[in-house]
Design an enzyme around this catalytic site. Sequence first.
Site, PDB file in Angstrom:
ATOM      1  N   MET A   1       0.996  -1.995  -0.084  1.00  0.00           N
ATOM      2  CA  MET A   1      -0.025   0.132   0.073  1.00  0.00           C
ATOM      3  C   MET A   1       0.830   1.372  -0.169  1.00  0.00           C
ATOM      4  SD  MET A   1      -3.201   1.228   2.738  1.00  0.00           S
ATOM      5  CE  MET A   1      -1.781   1.417   3.869  1.00  0.00           C
TER       6      MET A   1
ATOM      7  N   SER B   1       6.435   3.582  11.894  1.00  0.00           N
ATOM      8  CA  SER B   1       5.166   3.586  12.732  1.00  0.00           C
ATOM      9  C   SER B   1       5.504   3.982  14.083  1.00  0.00           C
ATOM     10  CB  SER B   1       4.892   1.822  12.278  1.00  0.00           C
ATOM     11  OG  SER B   1       3.088   1.435  13.251  1.00  0.00           O
ATOM     12  N   SER B   2       3.654   4.508  14.282  1.00  0.00           N
ATOM     13  CA  SER B   2       3.151   4.611  15.327  1.00  0.00           C
ATOM     14  C   SER B   2       3.864   3.862  15.919  1.00  0.00           C
ATOM     15  CB  SER B   2       2.302   5.734  15.398  1.00  0.00           C
ATOM     16  OG  SER B   2       1.148   4.903  14.913  1.00  0.00           O
ATOM     17  N   CYS B   3       3.790   3.087  16.173  1.00  0.00           N
ATOM     18  CA  CYS B   3       3.131   1.853  17.363  1.00  0.00           C
ATOM     19  C   CYS B   3       5.688   2.062  18.013  1.00  0.00           C
ATOM     20  CB  CYS B   3       3.638   0.177  17.185  1.00  0.00           C
ATOM     21  SG  CYS B   3       4.627  -0.584  15.776  1.00  0.00           S
TER      22      CYS B   3
ATOM     23  N   TYR C   1       7.598  -5.980  16.347  1.00  0.00           N
ATOM     24  CA  TYR C   1       7.491  -5.081  15.226  1.00  0.00           C
ATOM     25  C   TYR C   1       7.821  -3.861  15.612  1.00  0.00           C
ATOM     26  CZ  TYR C   1       5.483  -2.287  11.252  1.00  0.00           C
ATOM     27  OH  TYR C   1       5.251  -1.681  10.517  1.00  0.00           O
TER      28      TYR C   1
ATOM     29  N   LYS D   1      11.528  -1.140  13.775  1.00  0.00           N
ATOM     30  CA  LYS D   1      11.271  -0.172  13.635  1.00  0.00           C
ATOM     31  C   LYS D   1      11.994   0.466  14.426  1.00  0.00           C
ATOM     32  CE  LYS D   1       8.605  -0.974   9.827  1.00  0.00           C
ATOM     33  NZ  LYS D   1       9.637  -0.591   8.474  1.00  0.00           N
TER      34      LYS D   1
ATOM     35  N   HIS E   1      -4.728  -4.334   8.927  1.00  0.00           N
ATOM     36  CA  HIS E   1      -5.810  -3.753   9.849  1.00  0.00           C
ATOM     37  C   HIS E   1      -7.166  -3.033   9.913  1.00  0.00           C
ATOM     38  CE1 HIS E   1      -0.936  -2.774   8.809  1.00  0.00           C
ATOM     39  NE2 HIS E   1      -1.360  -2.401  10.187  1.00  0.00           N
TER      40      HIS E   1
ATOM     41  N   ASP F   1      -7.723  -3.912  23.294  1.00  0.00           N
ATOM     42  CA  ASP F   1      -8.517  -2.550  22.663  1.00  0.00           C
ATOM     43  C   ASP F   1      -6.871  -2.100  21.963  1.00  0.00           C
ATOM     44  OD1 ASP F   1     -10.467  -1.915  22.882  1.00  0.00           O
ATOM     45  OD2 ASP F   1     -10.644  -1.307  24.727  1.00  0.00           O
TER      46      ASP F   1
END
Length: 323
Positions: free
Chosen positions: A17, A110-112, A139, A143, A182, A281
């Site tokens: 993507m 990534s924001s993670c 992950y 990153k 996702h 969550d």
Amino acid sequence: MTTMGTSRIFVAGHRGMVGSAIARRLAAEPGVELVTRASSELDLTEQAAVRAFFENERIDQVYLAAARVGGIRANDTYPAEFIYRNLMIEANVIHAAWKAGVKHLLALGSSCIYPKFAPQPIMEEALLCGELEPTNEPYAIAKIAGIKLCESYNRQYGVDYRSVMPTNLYGPGDNFHPVDSHVIPALIRRFHEAKVAGASSTVLWGSGRARREFLHVDDLADACVLAMNVSRERYYSVASERCSHLNVGYGTDVTVRELAELVASVVGYEGRIEQDLDKPDGTPRKLMSSARMMSLGWQPKIDLAAGLASTYAWFLDAHQVAA
């Protein structure tokens, strides 16, 4: 983007993507010669193959968008695969690019990477200041390593390798796998199938109270091209050598429940949305500050409702299913 002559630009992960959006964006630029390889042609986890590729291809710039990605379930089920593949891809591409004399590289993170309970909105300096979300820690660590690889090669070898940290992304080319995708593609597929089946209800994981920020992948592609090509002086007027990555987000967030209701409306599903409170969550909230990226002249253009509608249209066409 300004170019002198022709720039040979390698987009790693051009079928994903993010990579496909960057490739579309670059195709509109004059003086760009895109270089791409499918994973069947070049396995980025194989060091020797990556080294040979860079030795032979005379690459000027690299967009490192290749990654093993997935949602909460995929991260929790395949932690070894997520950390191994992403570490290998980053290490191989960054090292081989340097060995081949590539001066300019942009790594996609990534924001993670940020702590689970980071102050909101999250600033770049929050990196490594707290505990990560356990479900995607492998992950995230991979990153983080990518950011530090870029910073370390810059410091030791004088190259200009930069990193951007996108928020949650969606858009054409997303993975609509029924289990491992996702949240947005998962909801689009789930509500579409429920609508087609005439289901009176469908299930949403967790409480629905977690908040998420979403950015259309075409907006990210614009940010990436800007971040790659803005002058070194301007880039490091907002970043620093020890905190060199820039956040890229939309600037506002929604609850997962609000997102689900919006997706259901776009898809045309009118049944009940029930919460499965036994499911996680994830991080309670993950809203990033993108002030530094925006100060360079970038702004997102695609709002969530319009982006979801175009993404659903792409899903219907790409998967050849009836609305």
